[in-house]
Design a protein around this motif. Sequence first.
Motif, PDB file in Angstrom:
ATOM      1  N   TYR A 143       0.805  -1.214   0.000  1.00  0.00           N
ATOM      2  CA  TYR A 143       0.000   0.000   0.000  1.00  0.00           C
ATOM      3  C   TYR A 143       0.843   1.271   0.000  1.00  0.00           C
ATOM      4  N   LEU A 144       2.012   1.216   0.589  1.00  0.00           N
ATOM      5  CA  LEU A 144       2.881   2.393   0.548  1.00  0.00           C
ATOM      6  C   LEU A 144       3.326   2.665  -0.889  1.00  0.00           C
ATOM      7  N   LYS A 145       3.642   1.599  -1.617  1.00  0.00           N
ATOM      8  CA  LYS A 145       4.019   1.753  -3.026  1.00  0.00           C
ATOM      9  C   LYS A 145       2.864   2.310  -3.830  1.00  0.00           C
ATOM     10  N   LEU A 146       1.660   1.774  -3.604  1.00  0.00           N
ATOM     11  CA  LEU A 146       0.472   2.268  -4.306  1.00  0.00           C
ATOM     12  C   LEU A 146       0.225   3.739  -3.992  1.00  0.00           C
ATOM     13  N   TYR A 147       0.285   4.080  -2.720  1.00  0.00           N
ATOM     14  CA  TYR A 147       0.079   5.471  -2.305  1.00  0.00           C
ATOM     15  C   TYR A 147       1.107   6.393  -2.966  1.00  0.00           C
ATOM     16  N   ASN A 148       2.366   6.003  -2.929  1.00  0.00           N
ATOM     17  CA  ASN A 148       3.429   6.860  -3.463  1.00  0.00           C
ATOM     18  C   ASN A 148       3.309   7.056  -4.972  1.00  0.00           C
ATOM     19  N   LYS A 149       2.846   6.019  -5.680  1.00  0.00           N
ATOM     20  CA  LYS A 149       2.673   6.164  -7.134  1.00  0.00           C
ATOM     21  C   LYS A 149       1.702   7.289  -7.450  1.00  0.00           C
ATOM     22  N   TRP A 150       0.611   7.357  -6.721  1.00  0.00           N
ATOM     23  CA  TRP A 150      -0.387   8.393  -6.973  1.00  0.00           C
ATOM     24  C   TRP A 150       0.009   9.729  -6.349  1.00  0.00           C
ATOM     25  N   ALA A 151       0.686   9.675  -5.204  1.00  0.00           N
ATOM     26  CA  ALA A 151       1.058  10.911  -4.504  1.00  0.00           C
ATOM     27  C   ALA A 151       2.161  11.668  -5.228  1.00  0.00           C
ATOM     28  N   ARG A 152       2.851  11.040  -6.176  1.00  0.00           N
ATOM     29  CA  ARG A 152       3.817  11.758  -7.008  1.00  0.00           C
ATOM     30  C   ARG A 152       3.159  12.928  -7.716  1.00  0.00           C
ATOM     31  N   LYS A 153       1.880  12.754  -8.072  1.00  0.00           N
ATOM     32  CA  LYS A 153       1.198  13.745  -8.902  1.00  0.00           C
ATOM     33  C   LYS A 153      -0.008  14.384  -8.214  1.00  0.00           C
ATOM     34  N   PHE A 154      -0.649  13.635  -7.337  1.00  0.00           N
ATOM     35  CA  PHE A 154      -1.935  14.072  -6.803  1.00  0.00           C
ATOM     36  C   PHE A 154      -1.906  14.199  -5.277  1.00  0.00           C
ATOM     37  N   LYS A 155      -2.859  14.971  -4.777  1.00  0.00           N
ATOM     38  CA  LYS A 155      -3.160  14.945  -3.355  1.00  0.00           C
ATOM     39  C   LYS A 155      -3.983  13.689  -3.093  1.00  0.00           C
ATOM     40  N   VAL A 156      -3.500  12.838  -2.186  1.00  0.00           N
ATOM     41  CA  VAL A 156      -4.129  11.541  -1.948  1.00  0.00           C
ATOM     42  C   VAL A 156      -4.588  11.434  -0.501  1.00  0.00           C
ATOM     43  N   VAL A 157      -5.826  10.980  -0.323  1.00  0.00           N
ATOM     44  CA  VAL A 157      -6.347  10.641   0.999  1.00  0.00           C
ATOM     45  C   VAL A 157      -6.517   9.129   1.049  1.00  0.00           C
TER      46      VAL A 157
END
Length: 213
Positions: A143-157
Amino acid sequence: MRVIIHIGTHKTGSTALQMSLSRSKGFLYPKSGRPSQSAISFGHHLLPWSLTRENDVSVWNDLSEEISRANPKAVVLSSEEFDTLDENQIDFVYSRFPDAEVIMYLRRQDKFVQSMYCTDVIFSEYADSISEYIKILRTEVDYLKLYNKWARKFKVVAIPYERQALKNMDIVSDFASHLKMRLPSVKDKINTSFPKHIIDLVVSMRKNGNKPS
């Protein structure tokens, strides 16, 4: 215009949420990107599939045209399949919606894998062990990898998918609280798995060439 992308993940009540979103008012829940098959018609699965399967982004152009015609104050997109995108595919999403907010629900990995395994054993032809099943999972369980992939570009909750952690112990109410909007109530049943002896029986039957009824 506010854009919210709900990316699942799998086995976190997404279908109930999508059913509610499709009946809502006050924002645009586009028809573009949603399959015609009734069982999966509530989510925008064609959008990620266009990047992972079809290599045809015309559905994204259809989406842009629908949004332009509606000229809404807010747009919500939802698909569990967004959690399968790689960094390049996420970059494409960013190119279309650079200011989007991303919301993801994360189910404890052991419960998630067990639920996915049970579903594929019962409803497909899968007949191997759960340890082998883990090797073929498309969905990211780091999940950290998944979160970081999206957080590179977006604000993620990122939100734990546990009943006690959800507002009113319900994903629809919880998601509505993040949108600060009202959503129609849809019964959200926390995903449960079939008993182990049932799964073992089905696997054994498949291995012996029998088809469970």
